[in-house]
Motif scaffolding. Structure first.
Motif, mmCIF file in Angstrom:
data_model
loop_
_atom_site.group_PDB
_atom_site.id
_atom_site.type_symbol
_atom_site.label_atom_id
_atom_site.label_comp_id
_atom_site.label_asym_id
_atom_site.label_seq_id
_atom_site.Cartn_x
_atom_site.Cartn_y
_atom_site.Cartn_z
ATOM 1 N N SER A 201 8.492 9.356 -4.798
ATOM 2 C CA SER A 201 8.974 8.211 -4.030
ATOM 3 C C SER A 201 8.077 8.010 -2.830
ATOM 4 O O SER A 201 7.432 8.947 -2.343
ATOM 5 C CB SER A 201 10.423 8.431 -3.575
ATOM 6 N N ILE A 202 8.044 6.768 -2.345
ATOM 7 C CA ILE A 202 7.251 6.450 -1.168
ATOM 8 C C ILE A 202 7.852 5.238 -0.488
ATOM 9 O O ILE A 202 8.335 4.314 -1.155
ATOM 10 C CB ILE A 202 5.771 6.216 -1.544
ATOM 11 N N SER A 203 7.878 5.259 0.828
ATOM 12 C CA SER A 203 8.431 4.138 1.576
ATOM 13 C C SER A 203 7.734 4.053 2.920
ATOM 14 O O SER A 203 7.151 5.033 3.399
ATOM 15 C CB SER A 203 9.944 4.299 1.778
ATOM 16 N N GLY A 204 7.799 2.879 3.527
ATOM 17 C CA GLY A 204 7.184 2.735 4.825
ATOM 18 C C GLY A 204 6.977 1.296 5.217
ATOM 19 O O GLY A 204 7.340 0.361 4.495
ATOM 20 N N HIS A 205 6.384 1.103 6.377
ATOM 21 C CA HIS A 205 6.060 -0.218 6.884
ATOM 22 C C HIS A 205 5.171 -0.048 8.113
ATOM 23 O O HIS A 205 5.001 1.059 8.640
ATOM 24 C CB HIS A 205 7.326 -1.003 7.250
ATOM 25 N N HIS A 206 4.566 -1.155 8.554
ATOM 26 C CA HIS A 206 3.709 -1.160 9.739
ATOM 27 C C HIS A 206 2.602 -0.110 9.655
ATOM 28 O O HIS A 206 2.273 0.555 10.639
ATOM 29 C CB HIS A 206 4.525 -0.950 11.009
ATOM 30 N N GLY A 207 2.045 0.046 8.471
ATOM 31 C CA GLY A 207 0.889 0.915 8.315
ATOM 32 C C GLY A 207 1.169 2.389 8.184
ATOM 33 O O GLY A 207 0.242 3.191 8.099
ATOM 34 N N ARG A 208 2.462 2.798 8.159
ATOM 35 C CA ARG A 208 2.795 4.220 8.021
ATOM 36 C C ARG A 208 3.712 4.391 6.813
ATOM 37 O O ARG A 208 4.766 3.757 6.734
ATOM 38 C CB ARG A 208 3.469 4.743 9.280
ATOM 39 N N TRP A 209 3.318 5.271 5.905
ATOM 40 C CA TRP A 209 4.033 5.450 4.641
ATOM 41 C C TRP A 209 4.302 6.929 4.404
ATOM 42 O O TRP A 209 3.410 7.760 4.513
ATOM 43 C CB TRP A 209 3.216 4.863 3.487
ATOM 44 N N LYS A 210 5.546 7.239 4.074
ATOM 45 C CA LYS A 210 5.962 8.617 3.833
ATOM 46 C C LYS A 210 6.388 8.753 2.381
ATOM 47 O O LYS A 210 7.106 7.895 1.848
ATOM 48 C CB LYS A 210 7.117 8.988 4.763
ATOM 49 N N GLY A 211 5.950 9.830 1.731
ATOM 50 C CA GLY A 211 6.277 9.982 0.324
ATOM 51 C C GLY A 211 6.280 11.419 -0.133
ATOM 52 O O GLY A 211 5.988 12.347 0.627
ATOM 53 N N LEU A 212 6.605 11.587 -1.395
ATOM 54 C CA LEU A 212 6.581 12.902 -2.026
ATOM 55 C C LEU A 212 6.338 12.732 -3.508
ATOM 56 O O LEU A 212 6.646 11.692 -4.097
ATOM 57 C CB LEU A 212 7.882 13.661 -1.782
ATOM 58 N N THR A 213 5.751 13.759 -4.101
ATOM 59 C CA THR A 213 5.619 13.831 -5.547
ATOM 60 C C THR A 213 6.478 14.976 -6.060
ATOM 61 O O THR A 213 6.694 15.970 -5.363
ATOM 62 C CB THR A 213 4.164 14.046 -5.973
ATOM 63 N N ARG A 214 6.954 14.834 -7.272
ATOM 64 C CA ARG A 214 7.801 15.865 -7.874
ATOM 65 C C ARG A 214 6.971 17.098 -8.206
ATOM 66 O O ARG A 214 5.767 17.009 -8.458
ATOM 67 C CB ARG A 214 8.483 15.321 -9.125
ATOM 68 N N ASP A 215 7.625 18.241 -8.238
ATOM 69 C CA ASP A 215 6.957 19.488 -8.603
ATOM 70 C C ASP A 215 6.299 19.332 -9.970
ATOM 71 O O ASP A 215 6.895 18.798 -10.914
ATOM 72 C CB ASP A 215 7.959 20.638 -8.657
ATOM 73 N N GLY A 216 5.066 19.799 -10.071
ATOM 74 C CA GLY A 216 4.356 19.747 -11.340
ATOM 75 C C GLY A 216 3.758 18.402 -11.676
ATOM 76 O O GLY A 216 3.230 18.217 -12.777
ATOM 77 N N ASN A 217 3.823 17.432 -10.766
ATOM 78 C CA ASN A 217 3.241 16.118 -11.034
ATOM 79 C C ASN A 217 1.749 16.265 -11.320
ATOM 80 O O ASN A 217 1.044 17.016 -10.642
ATOM 81 C CB ASN A 217 3.442 15.203 -9.825
ATOM 82 N N GLY A 218 1.275 15.559 -12.324
ATOM 83 C CA GLY A 218 -0.145 15.604 -12.643
ATOM 84 C C GLY A 218 -0.977 14.863 -11.611
ATOM 85 O O GLY A 218 -0.447 14.202 -10.713
ATOM 86 N N ASP A 219 -2.281 14.989 -11.740
ATOM 87 C CA ASP A 219 -3.167 14.321 -10.798
ATOM 88 C C ASP A 219 -2.981 12.809 -10.843
ATOM 89 O O ASP A 219 -2.827 12.209 -11.916
ATOM 90 C CB ASP A 219 -4.623 14.637 -11.138
ATOM 91 N N CYS A 220 -3.015 12.196 -9.665
ATOM 92 C CA CYS A 220 -2.952 10.743 -9.588
ATOM 93 C C CYS A 220 -3.597 10.295 -8.290
ATOM 94 O O CYS A 220 -3.772 11.081 -7.362
ATOM 95 C CB CYS A 220 -1.520 10.223 -9.696
ATOM 96 N N ALA A 221 -3.958 9.018 -8.241
ATOM 97 C CA ALA A 221 -4.614 8.464 -7.061
ATOM 98 C C ALA A 221 -3.818 7.283 -6.535
ATOM 99 O O ALA A 221 -3.522 6.341 -7.272
ATOM 100 C CB ALA A 221 -6.034 8.023 -7.409
ATOM 101 N N LEU A 222 -3.455 7.355 -5.257
ATOM 102 C CA LEU A 222 -2.800 6.246 -4.559
ATOM 103 C C LEU A 222 -3.876 5.439 -3.841
ATOM 104 O O LEU A 222 -4.452 5.912 -2.857
ATOM 105 C CB LEU A 222 -1.814 6.772 -3.514
ATOM 106 N N LEU A 223 -4.158 4.242 -4.319
ATOM 107 C CA LEU A 223 -5.111 3.358 -3.664
ATOM 108 C C LEU A 223 -4.360 2.249 -2.932
ATOM 109 O O LEU A 223 -3.247 1.880 -3.321
ATOM 110 C CB LEU A 223 -6.079 2.743 -4.673
ATOM 111 N N THR A 224 -4.964 1.733 -1.874
ATOM 112 C CA THR A 224 -4.337 0.647 -1.137
ATOM 113 C C THR A 224 -4.379 -0.657 -1.933
ATOM 114 O O THR A 224 -5.223 -0.848 -2.813
ATOM 115 C CB THR A 224 -5.037 0.440 0.210
ATOM 116 N N ASN A 225 -3.444 -1.554 -1.589
ATOM 117 C CA ASN A 225 -3.401 -2.844 -2.273
ATOM 118 C C ASN A 225 -4.583 -3.723 -1.898
ATOM 119 O O ASN A 225 -4.976 -4.610 -2.668
ATOM 120 C CB ASN A 225 -2.084 -3.577 -1.957
ATOM 121 N N LEU A 226 -5.153 -3.509 -0.722
ATOM 122 C CA LEU A 226 -6.307 -4.275 -0.258
ATOM 123 C C LEU A 226 -7.426 -3.323 0.138
ATOM 124 O O LEU A 226 -7.175 -2.196 0.567
ATOM 125 C CB LEU A 226 -5.931 -5.142 0.945
#
Length: 301
Positions: free
Chosen positions: A102-127
């Protein structure tokens, strides 16, 4: 660490190997979903090889095939509203299908977590943070610096002894295989939390760079683009990468001096492509991303 509708005018002479098609429209998430402050979980869709066990040889082969068959997008002139959003740091991370958490936030600050054992992934910005046709020193005759920070809030062990957890911070050009951490495939670079190695378009070795990140620590990564003193002899931009820890400069490297052709070169990172902030995640990680200067511990300008 695992294995590490606008029709833009065509720029004159796009770099060889770049996609002749324009990229998809820039995703201005705030306009598309103006009242949304939280992303729901998405549907499932060298020196070291791996000390995490979260990436597989099949993932790597699939990513290499993707990159070989899908050139980087050529840059496009951003619409004014999009460019202003990026300049005002009104940007968001876009969780890929491989992101479990899960991930949530606003005004340039975002807090999140991944579940235990989550495989590799990349979070890229929308812009992009860097628009090649608007921000390049070849266009502006000035300097351009991009930067963001991530705080490592927690690491959780996976369900098996071979599962490790960690994150990486860096930048990537699009399109990028989102089941791979940034730094491993073309058009990307990153520094990894578990051992402090840095990767630049490098699926195999990486290079020793800094110490492992500690829980509670804030790290940042930036790139500075500027004209070379002698463009006749050196017809390319000077590109320096810098890294910070808890608000203090903590090393960096010259993109071109550190080039390693055997490890993948520096395709897409020399100012010729749009670049997005990228956070790689593997395993169970609690994190906070800050794109806005008001929340940074380090100020690069």
């Amino acid at each position: 660490m695992a294995d590490k509708s606008y029709a833009p005018p065509a720029p004159p002479g796009p770099p060889p190997g770049y996609d002749a098609r324009p990229p998809p429209p820039y995703h201005n998430w705030q306009d598309a979903v103006p009242d949304t402050a939280e992303f729901p979980p998405p549907p499932t869709s060298g020196n070291y090889y791996s000390n995490a066990g979260n990436a597989s040889a099949d993932d790597a082969e699939r990513a290499h095939n993707f990159c070989n068959s899908t050139p980087l997008y050529r840059p496009a002139h951003p619409p004014t509203v999009v460019y202003n959003s990026a300049r005002n740091y009104d940007i968001s991370p876009i969780p890929p299908a491989e992101f479990g958490g899960s991930i949530s936030g606003h005004h340039g600050r975002w807090k999140g977590l991944t579940r235990d054992g989550n495989g590799d992934c990349a979070l890229l910005t929308n812009l992009p943070l860097y628009f090649a046709l608007a921000d390049s020193p070849f266009v502006t005759k000035g300097k351009k610096t991009i930067y963001f920070e991530v705080k490592l809030l927690g690491l959780r062990a996976g369900p098996t002894p071979n599962d490790a957890s960690g994150l990486s911070v860096g930048f990537a050009a699009q399109p990028y295989p989102t089941w791979r951490s940034p730094g491993w495939e073309r058009g990307s670079l990153a520094v990894f939390s578990d051992d402090g190695c840095r990767f630049t378009n490098d699926s195999f070795g990486g290079k020793d760079f800094t110490d492992a990140f500690r829980v509670g620590e804030t790290v940042g990564v930036g790139m500075t683009f500027e004209l070379s003193e002698d463009l006749v002899s050196v017809p390319k931009l000077k590109v320096n990468i810098f890294f910070t820890r808890n608000g203090q400069h903590s090393g960096g490297w010259d993109l071109h001096e550190e080039i390693d052709e055997e490890a993948g070169g520096v395709e897409g990172l020399g100012g010729e492509a749009d670049l997005y902030a990228a956070v790689g995640l593997f395993g169970g990680v609690d994190f906070e991303i800050c794109y806005h200067p008001e929340g940074w511990l380090y100020h690069p300008w």
